[in-house]
Write a protein that holds these residues in place. Structure first.
Motif, PDB file in Angstrom:
ATOM      1  N   LEU A 141       0.830  -1.200   0.000  1.00 52.98           N
ATOM      2  CA  LEU A 141       0.000   0.000   0.000  1.00 52.98           C
ATOM      3  C   LEU A 141       0.865   1.251   0.000  1.00 52.98           C
ATOM      4  N   GLN A 142       1.886   1.276   0.832  1.00 45.09           N
ATOM      5  CA  GLN A 142       2.760   2.453   0.873  1.00 45.09           C
ATOM      6  C   GLN A 142       3.548   2.599  -0.420  1.00 45.09           C
ATOM      7  N   ASP A 143       4.003   1.479  -0.970  1.00 45.77           N
ATOM      8  CA  ASP A 143       4.775   1.509  -2.217  1.00 45.77           C
ATOM      9  C   ASP A 143       3.948   2.070  -3.368  1.00 45.77           C
ATOM     10  N   GLN A 144       2.620   1.887  -3.298  1.00 44.36           N
ATOM     11  CA  GLN A 144       1.730   2.390  -4.346  1.00 44.36           C
ATOM     12  C   GLN A 144       1.236   3.807  -4.068  1.00 44.36           C
ATOM     13  N   GLY A 145       1.584   4.366  -2.914  1.00 43.99           N
ATOM     14  CA  GLY A 145       1.257   5.761  -2.644  1.00 43.99           C
ATOM     15  C   GLY A 145       0.087   6.010  -1.715  1.00 43.99           C
ATOM     16  N   VAL A 146      -0.431   4.981  -1.062  1.00 45.20           N
ATOM     17  CA  VAL A 146      -1.496   5.196  -0.083  1.00 45.20           C
ATOM     18  C   VAL A 146      -0.905   5.958   1.098  1.00 45.20           C
ATOM     19  N   GLY A 147      -1.515   7.078   1.452  1.00 45.47           N
ATOM     20  CA  GLY A 147      -0.891   7.989   2.407  1.00 45.47           C
ATOM     21  C   GLY A 147      -1.300   7.808   3.852  1.00 45.47           C
ATOM     22  N   ARG A 148      -2.470   7.212   4.096  1.00 49.20           N
ATOM     23  CA  ARG A 148      -2.921   7.028   5.474  1.00 49.20           C
ATOM     24  C   ARG A 148      -3.530   5.642   5.629  1.00 49.20           C
ATOM     25  N   ILE A 149      -3.123   4.939   6.677  1.00 48.95           N
ATOM     26  CA  ILE A 149      -3.582   3.572   6.911  1.00 48.95           C
ATOM     27  C   ILE A 149      -3.972   3.429   8.378  1.00 48.95           C
ATOM     28  N   TRP A 150      -5.152   2.875   8.612  1.00 50.56           N
ATOM     29  CA  TRP A 150      -5.531   2.458   9.953  1.00 50.56           C
ATOM     30  C   TRP A 150      -5.248   0.956  10.056  1.00 50.56           C
ATOM     31  N   LEU A 151      -4.484   0.563  11.060  1.00 50.51           N
ATOM     32  CA  LEU A 151      -4.087  -0.838  11.243  1.00 50.51           C
ATOM     33  C   LEU A 151      -4.739  -1.356  12.522  1.00 50.51           C
ATOM     34  N   ALA A 152      -5.632  -2.331  12.377  1.00 52.57           N
ATOM     35  CA  ALA A 152      -6.407  -2.836  13.514  1.00 52.57           C
ATOM     36  C   ALA A 152      -5.971  -4.238  13.889  1.00 52.57           C
ATOM     37  N   ASN A 153      -5.913  -4.483  15.185  1.00 53.50           N
ATOM     38  CA  ASN A 153      -5.577  -5.814  15.675  1.00 53.50           C
ATOM     39  C   ASN A 153      -6.211  -6.019  17.042  1.00 53.50           C
ATOM     40  N   ARG A 154      -6.516  -7.279  17.357  1.00 52.29           N
ATOM     41  CA  ARG A 154      -7.099  -7.567  18.670  1.00 52.29           C
ATOM     42  C   ARG A 154      -6.151  -7.164  19.794  1.00 52.29           C
ATOM     43  N   THR A 155      -4.841  -7.342  19.570  1.00 52.05           N
ATOM     44  CA  THR A 155      -3.839  -6.887  20.535  1.00 52.05           C
ATOM     45  C   THR A 155      -3.277  -5.563  20.025  1.00 52.05           C
ATOM     46  N   LEU A 156      -3.678  -4.475  20.674  1.00 51.30           N
ATOM     47  CA  LEU A 156      -3.310  -3.146  20.188  1.00 51.30           C
ATOM     48  C   LEU A 156      -1.800  -2.961  20.128  1.00 51.30           C
ATOM     49  N   SER A 157      -1.078  -3.462  21.115  1.00 54.99           N
ATOM     50  CA  SER A 157       0.367  -3.245  21.149  1.00 54.99           C
ATOM     51  C   SER A 157       1.059  -3.859  19.931  1.00 54.99           C
ATOM     52  N   ARG A 158       0.521  -4.958  19.423  1.00 50.99           N
ATOM     53  CA  ARG A 158       1.123  -5.569  18.232  1.00 50.99           C
ATOM     54  C   ARG A 158       0.927  -4.669  17.014  1.00 50.99           C
ATOM     55  N   ALA A 159      -0.247  -4.096  16.876  1.00 53.07           N
ATOM     56  CA  ALA A 159      -0.494  -3.163  15.775  1.00 53.07           C
ATOM     57  C   ALA A 159       0.394  -1.930  15.906  1.00 53.07           C
ATOM     58  N   GLN A 160       0.559  -1.442  17.107  1.00 56.38           N
ATOM     59  CA  GLN A 160       1.413  -0.271  17.330  1.00 56.38           C
ATOM     60  C   GLN A 160       2.854  -0.569  16.949  1.00 56.38           C
ATOM     61  N   GLY A 161       3.346  -1.738  17.325  1.00 60.10           N
ATOM     62  CA  GLY A 161       4.717  -2.101  17.004  1.00 60.10           C
ATOM     63  C   GLY A 161       4.944  -2.248  15.511  1.00 60.10           C
ATOM     64  N   LEU A 162       3.990  -2.875  14.822  1.00 54.99           N
ATOM     65  CA  LEU A 162       4.124  -3.068  13.381  1.00 54.99           C
ATOM     66  C   LEU A 162       4.039  -1.743  12.643  1.00 54.99           C
ATOM     67  N   ALA A 163       3.144  -0.876  13.093  1.00 54.30           N
ATOM     68  CA  ALA A 163       3.018   0.455  12.475  1.00 54.30           C
ATOM     69  C   ALA A 163       4.322   1.232  12.594  1.00 54.30           C
ATOM     70  N   ALA A 164       4.924   1.204  13.774  1.00 51.16           N
ATOM     71  CA  ALA A 164       6.177   1.929  13.985  1.00 51.16           C
ATOM     72  C   ALA A 164       7.311   1.351  13.144  1.00 51.16           C
ATOM     73  N   GLU A 165       7.321   0.032  12.987  1.00 51.23           N
ATOM     74  CA  GLU A 165       8.390  -0.628  12.250  1.00 51.23           C
ATOM     75  C   GLU A 165       8.314  -0.378  10.753  1.00 51.23           C
ATOM     76  N   LEU A 166       7.109  -0.414  10.177  1.00 54.49           N
ATOM     77  CA  LEU A 166       6.979  -0.430   8.721  1.00 54.49           C
ATOM     78  C   LEU A 166       6.608   0.910   8.096  1.00 54.49           C
ATOM     79  N   ALA A 167       6.236   1.895   8.884  1.00 58.86           N
ATOM     80  CA  ALA A 167       5.807   3.172   8.296  1.00 58.86           C
ATOM     81  C   ALA A 167       6.963   3.840   7.551  1.00 58.86           C
ATOM     82  N   GLN A 168       6.784   4.000   6.247  1.00 59.65           N
ATOM     83  CA  GLN A 168       7.740   4.714   5.394  1.00 59.65           C
ATOM     84  C   GLN A 168       6.937   5.435   4.324  1.00 59.65           C
ATOM     85  N   GLY A 169       6.552   6.649   4.581  1.00 58.48           N
ATOM     86  CA  GLY A 169       5.811   7.419   3.587  1.00 58.48           C
ATOM     87  C   GLY A 169       4.336   7.528   3.861  1.00 58.48           C
ATOM     88  N   ALA A 170       3.812   6.693   4.757  1.00 64.13           N
ATOM     89  CA  ALA A 170       2.397   6.768   5.105  1.00 64.13           C
ATOM     90  C   ALA A 170       2.250   6.968   6.603  1.00 64.13           C
TER      91      ALA A 170
END
Length: 282
Positions: A141-170
């Motif tokens: 999604l980021q490689d194609q230019g999507v600028g904002r993403i909501w990432l949902a997970n049952r365990t919020l901390s896992r979503a937070q960690g993945l968002a911090a790790e992979l965010a590059q441009g979005a």
């Protein structure tokens, strides 16, 4: 090795369920290439040793599935940018004794999805699930230019960690599952993607009202067994455009086939029907 058929395989543990031999076999027959594509089940503690043995035996490369994708990236001599960004490899290509790691999951995801995006690349998306499959989807999604993403997970901390790790441009905002359901009931979204195992055969379905969604929304579920998950059924009832997950499996194999056997191939109706029959989806 001169005169020997080109050889490749899929590696995993367990691996008997894999459709990769059927997919690559279809293309080998279609292309008239003298090649072989097999199944290899490796014990996790022997993975690196077995991969290096395949290099010595003259294999062109392997596809890699769970639980080896991270290990595949780690043992490679070089890796493409997408594999490094995702943090995992699903393809290893062997050449002159060296191992090159690639990841075609992001490619397969986008090739399956983009024909359904009649309005072009959306400016935002909601991604459900923060496991291994979400990594490739977030990168694509980021490689194609999507600028904002909501990432949902049952365990919020896992979503937070993945968002911090992979965010590059979005901008990636982590949500818990309840907050995501509320968001989808209150605000129309151009694109919703389920990357979790929920809805898969034997797993709990996603029961989400999607009250604010309609014909302008594309809903993609990367689950492909069943093809029509509860999420897609709800989306269709709301008038959304839906995309099932089988195409991702088929399209991710195309770059690997070209790397192993030297021919460009396409996903045709015959291949999809063959895999659907093999998996009992029709």
């Amino acid at each position: 090795m001169r005169g020997q058929p080109l050889r490749a395989a899929v590696v995993g543990h367990p691996i008997s369920h894999s459709q990769s031999p059927s997919i690559h076999g279809h293309w080998l027959e279609q292309s008239g290439i003298a090649g072989r594509y097999g199944l290899l089940d490796f014990e996790p503690e022997h993975f690196e040793r077995e991969i290096r043995a395949l290099v010595e035996q003259g294999y062109q490369g392997v596809n890699v599935t769970v639980p080896f994708k991270e290990a595949a990236l780690a043992l490679a001599d070089e890796a493409d940018a997408i594999a490094r960004w995702i943090g995992a490899a699903n393809t290893l290509v062997f050449s002159d004794g060296r191992i090159s790691a690639r990841n075609t999951d992001a490619y397969g995801f986008w090739e399956n999805l983009h024909p359904g995006l009649s309005d072009g690349v959306p400016d935002c998306a909601v991604v459900l699930g923060a496991g291994g499959a979400a990594r490739a989807v977030l990168v694509a999604l980021q490689d194609q230019g999507v600028g904002r993403i909501w990432l949902a997970n049952r365990t919020l901390s896992r979503a937070q960690g993945l968002a911090a790790e992979l965010a590059q441009g979005a901008q990636i905002e982590a949500l818990d599952w309840n907050a995501a359901e509320d968001l989808l009931d209150q605000e129309a979204m151009p694109l919703i993607i389920n990357t979790s195992s929920r809805g898969m055969k034997g797993e709990n379905p996603i029961i989400c009202g999607l009250a604010a969604q309609g014909p302008s929304t594309v809903v993609n579920d990367i689950v492909y067994n069943p093809l029509q998950t509860a999420l897609l059924e709800t989306a269709a009832a709301r008038g959304c455009r839906i995309v099932d997950g089988l195409g991702m499996l088929l399209h991710q194999a195309r770059p690997a086939f070209q790397a192993f056997f030297g021919a460009r191939v396409e996903v045709d109706p015959g291949l999809r029907q063959k895999v659907e029959r093999n998996m009992g989806l029709v």
